[in-house]
Design a protein around this motif. Structure first.
Motif, short mmCIF file in Angstrom:
data_model
loop_
_atom_site.label_atom_id
_atom_site.label_comp_id
_atom_site.label_asym_id
_atom_site.label_seq_id
_atom_site.Cartn_x
_atom_site.Cartn_y
_atom_site.Cartn_z
N THR A 1 75.65 -71.26 59.78
CA THR A 1 76.17 -70.23 58.89
C THR A 1 77.66 -69.94 59.08
O THR A 1 78.37 -69.63 58.12
N ASN A 2 78.15 -69.99 60.33
CA ASN A 2 79.57 -69.71 60.64
C ASN A 2 80.00 -68.29 60.27
O ASN A 2 81.17 -68.04 60.00
N PRO B 1 66.14 -72.14 65.63
CA PRO B 1 65.06 -72.73 64.85
C PRO B 1 64.89 -72.22 63.42
O PRO B 1 64.15 -72.82 62.65
N ASP B 2 65.54 -71.10 63.06
CA ASP B 2 65.39 -70.59 61.70
C ASP B 2 66.62 -69.78 61.32
O ASP B 2 67.54 -69.60 62.12
N ALA B 3 66.63 -69.31 60.06
CA ALA B 3 67.83 -68.65 59.53
C ALA B 3 68.18 -67.37 60.29
O ALA B 3 69.36 -67.09 60.53
N ARG B 4 67.20 -66.60 60.69
CA ARG B 4 67.47 -65.35 61.40
C ARG B 4 68.09 -65.64 62.77
O ARG B 4 69.08 -65.01 63.16
N ALA B 5 67.51 -66.57 63.49
CA ALA B 5 68.04 -66.92 64.80
C ALA B 5 69.45 -67.51 64.67
O ALA B 5 70.34 -67.20 65.48
N ALA C 1 71.68 -66.84 62.32
CA ALA C 1 72.61 -65.76 62.03
C ALA C 1 72.94 -64.97 63.29
O ALA C 1 74.10 -64.64 63.56
N GLN C 2 71.94 -64.69 64.11
CA GLN C 2 72.16 -63.92 65.33
C GLN C 2 73.03 -64.67 66.34
O GLN C 2 73.76 -64.04 67.12
N SER C 3 72.99 -65.98 66.32
CA SER C 3 73.76 -66.75 67.29
C SER C 3 75.27 -66.60 67.10
O SER C 3 76.04 -66.94 67.99
N PHE C 4 75.69 -66.04 65.96
CA PHE C 4 77.11 -65.87 65.70
C PHE C 4 77.63 -64.48 66.11
O PHE C 4 78.76 -64.13 65.82
N SER C 5 76.79 -63.73 66.81
CA SER C 5 77.25 -62.48 67.41
C SER C 5 78.37 -62.79 68.41
O SER C 5 78.26 -63.72 69.22
#
Length: 230
Positions: A73-74, A110-114, A116-120
């Motif tokens: 997502t970046n 593994p999915d869209a929510r994870a 998105a969170q990884s870009f915190s």
């Protein structure tokens, strides 16, 4: 997302640690670190350095097979669970000459929510661009390849090491690490090793160091209740 605010106890996400036991820190902190739980990783975050103390993941074949098709997502963001005085902001990295380097990689999500969170920004630290994009990326890929072959869960803990008075970036004075490490522990075989690399653009990935050597260099007992075979 959930948080054990003002605590280093990961009561709501013990699954990211071998034996459900988080690392033992053999050092004191001027400001207590914060335990942050995300869907696919956990962060022990330092309000002083504005970076993680460490980031923990549990990898396995099923998760990483799901991650292969997930679109990056970046969309970096400052974690609103942290007070403004405790966190890095997007502007701290702008024009700094440093990448926002993931500790729990987007490629593990593994999915869209994870994803998105990884870009915190709580999952980031200032990393030199070539280091982040080349040797460190290679270390991340090698870790995924190993976890895909492993017979069970592989626990990975990633973090920074500072020396002396760290360089900082931005108005919030985000600390720049001298070194980065990535510990890999195969819970099925009991074997552990760690990648260790200096945070500069000339650094190259080298032979992993032992678990005992990582503990000596960091002062953190990552696997205090596990029988580790180096």
């Amino acid at each position: 997302m959930t948080e054990s605010s003002g605590s280093s106890n990961f009561l709501t996400c013990p699954q990211f640690f071998a034996g459900a036991t988080s690392p033992r820190l053999n050092k004191s902190f001027q400001i207590p670190p914060r335990a942050l739980c995300y869907q696919s990783f956990a962060v022990l975050y330092s309000p002083l350095s504005k970076t993680p103390v460490f980031v923990a993941e549990r990898l396995n074949k099923a998760q990483l097979e799901d991650a292969k098709g997930e679109k990056r997502t970046n969309r970096f963001f400052a974690d609103a669970r942290l007070k403004k005085a405790e966190r890095a902001e997007l502007d701290d990295y702008k024009g700094s000459g440093f990448d926002r380097g993931h500790m729990a990689p987007a490629g593990d999500m593994p999915d869209a929510r994870a994803m998105a969170q990884s870009f915190s920004l709580a999952n980031m630290m200032p990393q030199t661009p070539k280091n982040n994009q080349k040797p460190w990326n290679g270390i991340e890929q090698a870790t995924r390849k190993y976890a895909l072959r492993a017979k069970g869960d592989v626990y990975v803990i990633t973090g920074p090491v500072y020396e002396g008075k760290p360089k900082t970036i931005g108005d919030n004075r985000v600390w720049v690490p001298k070194y980065l490490y990535k510990l890999v522990y195969d819970a099925t075989t009991g074997r552990a090793w760690a990648h260790w690399i200096e945070n500069n653009d000339e650094a190259r990935a080298s032979k992993p160091i032992s678990y005992a050597e990582l503990v000596r260099r960091t002062g953190i007992d990552f696997l205090s209740k596990e029988k580790v075979l180096d």
